[in-house]
Design a protein around this motif. Structure first.
Motif, short mmCIF file in Angstrom:
data_model
loop_
_atom_site.label_atom_id
_atom_site.label_comp_id
_atom_site.label_asym_id
_atom_site.label_seq_id
_atom_site.Cartn_x
_atom_site.Cartn_y
_atom_site.Cartn_z
N GLU A 16 0.84 -1.20 0.00
CA GLU A 16 0.00 0.00 0.00
C GLU A 16 0.88 1.25 0.00
N GLY A 17 1.91 1.25 0.83
CA GLY A 17 2.80 2.40 0.90
C GLY A 17 3.54 2.63 -0.41
N LEU A 18 3.94 1.56 -1.07
CA LEU A 18 4.62 1.70 -2.35
C LEU A 18 3.73 2.36 -3.39
N TYR A 20 1.24 4.47 -2.88
CA TYR A 20 1.10 5.89 -2.56
C TYR A 20 2.41 6.65 -2.80
N ALA A 21 3.54 6.02 -2.56
CA ALA A 21 4.83 6.70 -2.72
C ALA A 21 5.24 6.82 -4.19
N LEU A 22 4.96 5.79 -4.98
CA LEU A 22 5.44 5.77 -6.35
C LEU A 22 4.45 6.32 -7.37
N PRO A 24 1.20 8.51 -6.74
CA PRO A 24 0.08 9.18 -6.07
C PRO A 24 -1.01 9.66 -7.03
#
Length: 65
Positions: A16-18, A20-22, A24
């Motif tokens: 999930e973080g990837l 949003y980080a890569l 958006p």
């Protein structure tokens, strides 16, 4: 058992973080697409996701994970 749950939750948070980080802007497009679906369609997507998750977990456990 609890370590498997922690592992699964950690992996979900990493992926999930990837996203949003890569990408958006892709998340914004996805949210706009989800808004255009009816509540019943979103509910069906959720149920299908749950079923697929259960099948994947069952396959992983049967393979020895």
């Amino acid at each position: 058992m609890i370590e498997t749950i922690f592992l699964a939750l950690g992996l979900v948070l990493i992926f999930e973080g990837l996203v949003y980080a890569l990408a958006p802007s892709l998340v914004e497009q996805l949210l706009a697409a989800l808004r255009s679906l009816t509540e019943d369609q979103r509910r069906m997507m959720g149920l299908v996701s749950i079923a697929l998750g259960v099948v994947l977990v069952w396959c992983a456990k049967s393979l020895g994970a």
